[in-house]
Design an enzyme around this catalytic site. Sequence first.
Site, PDB file in Angstrom:
ATOM      1  N   SER A 139       0.862  -1.183   0.000  1.00 51.65           N
ATOM      2  CA  SER A 139       0.000   0.000   0.000  1.00 51.65           C
ATOM      3  C   SER A 139       0.895   1.229   0.000  1.00 51.65           C
ATOM      4  O   SER A 139       2.073   1.146   0.375  1.00 51.65           O
ATOM      5  CB  SER A 139      -0.885  -0.012   1.257  1.00 51.65           C
ATOM      6  OG  SER A 139      -1.480   1.253   1.484  1.00 51.65           O
ATOM      7  N   TYR A 152      -2.802  -0.004  10.619  1.00 50.65           N
ATOM      8  CA  TYR A 152      -2.647  -0.328   9.196  1.00 50.65           C
ATOM      9  C   TYR A 152      -1.306   0.169   8.671  1.00 50.65           C
ATOM     10  O   TYR A 152      -0.570  -0.571   7.997  1.00 50.65           O
ATOM     11  CB  TYR A 152      -3.794   0.293   8.402  1.00 50.65           C
ATOM     12  CG  TYR A 152      -3.770  -0.032   6.928  1.00 50.65           C
ATOM     13  CD1 TYR A 152      -4.133  -1.301   6.479  1.00 50.65           C
ATOM     14  CD2 TYR A 152      -3.400   0.925   5.983  1.00 50.65           C
ATOM     15  CE1 TYR A 152      -4.117  -1.609   5.124  1.00 50.65           C
ATOM     16  CE2 TYR A 152      -3.386   0.624   4.633  1.00 50.65           C
ATOM     17  CZ  TYR A 152      -3.745  -0.644   4.205  1.00 50.65           C
ATOM     18  OH  TYR A 152      -3.729  -0.949   2.875  1.00 50.65           O
TER      19      TYR A 152
END
Length: 243
Positions: A139, A152
């Site tokens: 990501s 995250y």
Amino acid sequence: MTQLSEADARPIAVVTGAGGGVGREVVRDLARDHTVIAIARSDAALAELAGIDSVVPTRLDVLDAAAIDSVGAALSAEHGRVDVLVHAAAVGSGESLEQTDAEVWNRVLGTNVVAPALLTRVLLAPLRAAGADVVFINSGAGKRALPRHPAYTSSKHALTGFANTLRLAEPALRVVSIFPGQIDTPMLRGLHADFGFDYRSEEYIRPASVAAAIRWVVDAGPDVQITNVDLRPRHEVSAQFGV
């Protein structure tokens, strides 16, 4: 797990998160010329995957370390080689630091970091035998901090570190991290809903585009190692929590 015919000489790919938006597209693309072990945990996802030619749906909860060992050992025993391993399973987290308790930390880090590490470990022998491509779908959060996503962001930074370490420790493997921006998936839609943001799917990367990037990596010639791939939306979006 379904036993494959010994006559099936197609290369073997293993894809986690195969029931998700990105994972499903990766499975569909690789199944054109691979036998794909498609790992998911929901009955609905497994039933859908069963309808794709050359796909072997395989049930696994990636938070169950014993199950990872069991599935990985079975795959190693059934196949002398695994040519492609794609880690697509992931969970998001929209909790603030104050809201990020032990359960959130364990779930996010367990899914996004520990599970890929454990599955790679148990499949090392067939991966080495094939000189495999090991693909981590990371990501933008794996490169920069996101203040609204402490768990995250931490998980994706850790995943970057693991991929880089694996590349150095296992020179027989080709290890690549894919760093997408916002992808049009149910996970992103849910995060938008949590924060009360408008969701405009046309602004985000299509899951099939991520699958196409992985195809490019897998099809690269033997003289090349692609290490990091950045995928950004064509028109960068400005959502406050964007990755």
